[in-house]
Design a protein around this motif. Structure first.
Motif, PDB file in Angstrom:
ATOM      1  N   PHE A 163       0.805  -1.222   0.000  1.00 16.00           N
ATOM      2  CA  PHE A 163       0.000   0.000   0.000  1.00 16.00           C
ATOM      3  C   PHE A 163       0.841   1.278   0.000  1.00 16.00           C
ATOM      4  CE2 PHE A 163      -3.726  -2.592   0.712  1.00 16.00           C
ATOM      5  CZ  PHE A 163      -4.694  -1.880   0.034  1.00 16.00           C
ATOM      6  N   PHE A 195       2.090   1.762  -3.436  1.00 15.62           N
ATOM      7  CA  PHE A 195       1.008   2.142  -4.339  1.00 15.62           C
ATOM      8  C   PHE A 195       0.711   3.634  -4.196  1.00 15.62           C
ATOM      9  CE2 PHE A 195      -3.653   2.739  -4.858  1.00 15.62           C
ATOM     10  CZ  PHE A 195      -3.750   2.493  -6.215  1.00 15.62           C
ATOM     11  N   PHE A 196       0.623   4.096  -2.947  1.00 17.33           N
ATOM     12  CA  PHE A 196       0.325   5.518  -2.736  1.00 17.33           C
ATOM     13  C   PHE A 196       1.474   6.401  -3.216  1.00 17.33           C
ATOM     14  CE2 PHE A 196      -3.123   4.258   0.198  1.00 17.33           C
ATOM     15  CZ  PHE A 196      -4.106   5.082  -0.299  1.00 17.33           C
ATOM     16  N   ALA A 252       3.476   5.707  -5.710  1.00 17.34           N
ATOM     17  CA  ALA A 252       3.381   5.721  -7.174  1.00 17.34           C
ATOM     18  C   ALA A 252       2.232   6.613  -7.636  1.00 17.34           C
ATOM     19  CB  ALA A 252       3.180   4.293  -7.684  1.00 17.34           C
ATOM     20  N   LEU A 253       1.114   6.495  -6.933  1.00 16.24           N
ATOM     21  CA  LEU A 253      -0.068   7.297  -7.256  1.00 16.24           C
ATOM     22  C   LEU A 253       0.247   8.789  -7.079  1.00 16.24           C
ATOM     23  CD1 LEU A 253      -2.905   6.156  -7.976  1.00 16.24           C
ATOM     24  CD2 LEU A 253      -3.579   6.654  -5.634  1.00 16.24           C
ATOM     25  N   GLY A 254       0.860   9.117  -5.957  1.00 19.09           N
ATOM     26  CA  GLY A 254       1.181  10.512  -5.665  1.00 19.09           C
ATOM     27  C   GLY A 254       2.180  11.079  -6.657  1.00 19.09           C
ATOM     28  N   SER A 280       2.592  10.313  -9.731  1.00 17.85           N
ATOM     29  CA  SER A 280       1.938  10.584 -11.002  1.00 17.85           C
ATOM     30  C   SER A 280       0.923  11.723 -10.880  1.00 17.85           C
ATOM     31  CB  SER A 280       1.238   9.308 -11.484  1.00 17.85           C
ATOM     32  OG  SER A 280       1.054   9.344 -12.866  1.00 17.85           O
ATOM     33  N   SER A 281       0.298  11.827  -9.717  1.00 21.26           N
ATOM     34  CA  SER A 281      -0.759  12.845  -9.541  1.00 21.26           C
ATOM     35  C   SER A 281      -0.192  14.228  -9.223  1.00 21.26           C
ATOM     36  CB  SER A 281      -1.692  12.438  -8.398  1.00 21.26           C
ATOM     37  OG  SER A 281      -2.383  11.271  -8.700  1.00 21.26           O
ATOM     38  N   PHE A 282       0.840  14.268  -8.390  1.00 21.57           N
ATOM     39  CA  PHE A 282       1.256  15.553  -7.828  1.00 21.57           C
ATOM     40  C   PHE A 282       2.601  16.055  -8.354  1.00 21.57           C
ATOM     41  CE2 PHE A 282      -1.302  13.650  -4.238  1.00 21.57           C
ATOM     42  CZ  PHE A 282      -2.430  14.428  -4.472  1.00 21.57           C
ATOM     43  N   SER A 283       3.061  15.484  -9.449  1.00 25.39           N
ATOM     44  CA  SER A 283       4.384  15.892  -9.928  1.00 25.39           C
ATOM     45  C   SER A 283       4.419  17.392 -10.249  1.00 25.39           C
ATOM     46  CB  SER A 283       4.776  15.067 -11.153  1.00 25.39           C
ATOM     47  OG  SER A 283       3.786  15.195 -12.144  1.00 25.39           O
ATOM     48  N   PHE A 293      -2.462  11.553   8.301  1.00 22.16           N
ATOM     49  CA  PHE A 293      -3.051  12.438   7.298  1.00 22.16           C
ATOM     50  C   PHE A 293      -3.044  13.900   7.730  1.00 22.16           C
ATOM     51  CE2 PHE A 293      -4.350   9.137   4.452  1.00 22.16           C
ATOM     52  CZ  PHE A 293      -4.389   9.808   3.240  1.00 22.16           C
ATOM     53  N   PHE A 315       2.343  13.931   3.305  1.00 21.58           N
ATOM     54  CA  PHE A 315       2.071  13.895   1.861  1.00 21.58           C
ATOM     55  C   PHE A 315       2.246  15.244   1.171  1.00 21.58           C
ATOM     56  CE2 PHE A 315      -0.540  10.599   3.914  1.00 21.58           C
ATOM     57  CZ  PHE A 315       0.054   9.482   3.348  1.00 21.58           C
ATOM     58  N   THR A 336      -6.196  14.302  -8.640  1.00 25.94           N
ATOM     59  CA  THR A 336      -5.966  15.509  -9.445  1.00 25.94           C
ATOM     60  C   THR A 336      -6.624  15.321 -10.815  1.00 25.94           C
ATOM     61  OG1 THR A 336      -3.873  14.567 -10.202  1.00 25.94           O
ATOM     62  CG2 THR A 336      -3.744  16.158  -8.401  1.00 25.94           C
ATOM     63  N   ASP A 384       0.854  12.899 -14.695  1.00 20.70           N
ATOM     64  CA  ASP A 384       1.982  12.527 -15.551  1.00 20.70           C
ATOM     65  C   ASP A 384       2.054  11.012 -15.648  1.00 20.70           C
ATOM     66  OD1 ASP A 384       3.078  14.847 -16.375  1.00 20.70           O
ATOM     67  OD2 ASP A 384       4.508  15.036 -14.711  1.00 20.70           O
ATOM     68  N   TRP A 418       2.024   6.972 -16.245  1.00 15.23           N
ATOM     69  CA  TRP A 418       1.136   5.811 -16.338  1.00 15.23           C
ATOM     70  C   TRP A 418      -0.264   6.066 -15.811  1.00 15.23           C
ATOM     71  CZ3 TRP A 418      -0.991   3.680 -11.908  1.00 15.23           C
ATOM     72  CH2 TRP A 418      -0.467   4.154 -10.703  1.00 15.23           C
TER      73      TRP A 418
END
Lengths: 275, 270
Positions: free
Chosen positions: A49, A52-53, A55-57, A59-62, A202, A207, B203, B209, B211
């Motif tokens: 987990f 995963f978070f 990797a998710l972060g 991609s989301s927050f770059s 949190f 984060f 987001t 960005d 994958w």
């Protein structure tokens, strides 16, 4: 006719050696680690987990790393590593305390108390297993994320600092949750307390930086010790090894550990008094 | 000696579908008060998630082009959908409990139509989801959320929540009937969790960005989240933002509820 077995002398050749406190604690630590390894379904979430978070972060927050208040980082992954480690250790340490509560539920804990083992060894053994797992988790996250672009400015020294911090944090959280296990004797109650750790995570800077938060969120993060711990660990990654980073990464969990060990010993005394 | 029971004719009447479904739905709703520990997480978790995400990721609204100037407006629909999904999956949990205790066998022995064993819990999940959605909206309003298109916009959130609850119910029931024990619970949660987060949950797509952007674009749940957010973003509500979410809800719900019906038939055959 007499058999050689019945005529054999019954006197033992030597008295059973009394095992030392260290040997007892070591044996219980090994048991604790083995019980974790034998149930991979319990430890896999605490490894998967957080990754995963992260990797998710990443991609989301770059694009968020360019916002005012964000520290200078090569990528969000560098920023996210400390949060991922703390998140993983929170998950993993709860598992150890749940196992302690299960020992209490199924009566194994009472059998340990009836044995000549030291009282503190029983608790320390369980926590030592959690500490070893905390160190492993830290190294695991670093090694897995390195091929995905993670860069640690602190180098080997930074990784060692992270591992020391992760180990002490595992002790602190393990002791805190063990206190809960000893007080309640219920695995369900220990699991039920986990969301409190999640809330602490949190409402911290795990984060996103505190500087980007506003109002009550920023204030809560300011007072949350998890923020200062994570920021110390993060500085080892994004700035390098410094006295300030090491102090926060190690002293904050150490202070938490002192308090939570005191709580767990008190809970142990309470349980011994009750039993 | 004559007994009244022996003289009584055997009841061969078939229970009407609606009566059986309503009975099962009522039982599920009553369980909220009898076993609050099983329902509370599905309320507290989305409330916490909406507030915590809005606070932690407050700064992302500063990214140029972000579709709202309130972070709670962005994260409240996500939290609501998580709660609605778990309201649906929760039906799967309670069904597993009934299967393990043997109560479900007694339900199957009644003359209730098999389809009522699906529609009853589905109705309960929809009521639970509506309850969760209302609570999250009220708490969200207290924490600064402001609907941008009035009651019509909020209605889209209820529609999306109902859709997620329906597909969650189908998925939860289907897995419960297949596995018949708590192994199914982990699969239910994990798959739902992954499908929700592998979207524009955190987001917007244009900010992502790599994958995740690719995965989110092909994940039908992205359309459902877009539908849920319509009433909370500054962009105008257009048909283009609606139809994808509606189709995703109908199609996935049909698939999961069919899966549940077939799994129930398989359970009855075994």
């Amino acid at each position: 006719m007499t058999s050689p077995v019945t005529t054999a002398p019954l006197t033992p050749t030597r008295a059973p050696a009394e095992t030392s406190t260290i040997a007892q604690t070591w044996a219980l630590s090994v048991r604790s680690i083995q019980s974790l390894l034998r149930q991979p379904s319990l430890i896999v979430p605490s490894l998967i987990f957080p990754l995963f978070f992260a990797a998710l972060g990443t991609s989301s927050f770059s694009r968020a790393t360019g916002l005012p208040g964000f520290p200078a980082v090569d990528s969000y992954l560098d920023f996210a590593l400390a949060g991922a480690i703390v998140q993983g250790i929170l998950f993993g340490s709860t598992t150890g305390a749940t196992a302690l509560a299960t020992d209490i539920e199924n009566g194994f804990f009472d059998r340990l108390l009836a044995s000549p083992s030291t009282r503190t060894g029983i608790i320390v053994g369980r926590m030592a297993g959690g500490m070893a797992y905390g160190a492993f988790q830290t190294l695991f996250f670093v090694l897995v994320l390195l091929p995905f672009g993670l860069s640690i400015k602190g180098g080997i020294g930074g990784v060692v600092g992270l591992m020391v911090s992760g180990t002490i944090l595992a002790l602190a959280i393990g002791a805190l949750m063990s206190a809960m296990a000893l007080l309640t004797g219920s695995a369900e109650a220990v699991q039920g307390a986990f969301p409190l750790l999640f809330i602490a995570l949190f409402f911290s800077s795990a984060f996103f930086p505190r500087e980007t938060m506003s109002g009550i969120y920023g204030t809560m993060a300011d007072f949350n010790p998890v923020s200062h711990l994570v920021e110390g660990m993060r500085d080892l990654v994004i700035e390098g090894v410094s006295a300030s980073a090491l102090a926060r990464a190690i002293l904050v969990p150490a202070a938490l550990a002192v308090v939570s060990i005191a709580l767990s010993l008190r809970a142990l005394r309470h349980r011994l008094g009750a039993s | 000696m004559r007994t009244d029971q022996a003289a009584r004719p055997i009841n061969t009447r078939r229970t009407p579908h609606s009566a059986a479904a309503v009975g099962l739905a009522k039982r599920s709703i009553v369980n909220i008060t009898r076993l609050p520990s099983a329902f509370l997480p599905s309320v507290l978790m989305p409330v916490f998630q909406s507030i915590a995400f809005a606070g932690t990721f407050f700064a992302i609204i500063q990214i140029p082009g972000f579709p709202t100037d309130r972070s709670i407006n962005w994260f409240l629909p996500l939290g609501t959908l998580m709660g609605a999904g778990f309201a649906g999956i929760g039906i799967g949990f309670s069904t597993i409990r009934d299967l393990e205790t043997g109560f479900y066998d007694r339900i199957r022995l009644t003359p209730a139509p098999r389809s009522a064993l699906i529609t009853g819990p589905l109705a309960a999940a929809l009521i639970r989801a509506a309850l969760v959605t209302t609570i999250v909206i009220i708490v969200g309003l207290i924490f600064g959320a402001r609907p941008t298109h009035g009651p019509t916009g909020v209605l889209f959130l209820y529609v999306a929540a109902a859709g997620i609850a329906a597909l969650g119910t189908g998925w939860g029931l289907g897995l419960a009937f297949r596995f018949r024990d708590m192994r199914a619970a982990a699969i239910m949660q994990l798959t739902f969790f992954l499908l929700i987060f592998l979207t524009d949950a955190q987001t917007p797509l244009f900010i992502m960005d790599g994958w995740l952007e690719l995965v989110a674009r092909i994940n039908p749940f992205t359309n459902v989240i877009r539908l849920a957010r319509l009433g909370f973003l500054d962009a105008p509500i257009t048909w283009n933002n609606i139809w994808g979410g509606l189709i995703a809800i109908v199609a996935i719900s049909a698939l999961t509820l069919t899966f549940a019906r077939r799994s129930l038939a398989r359970l009855s055959d075994s």
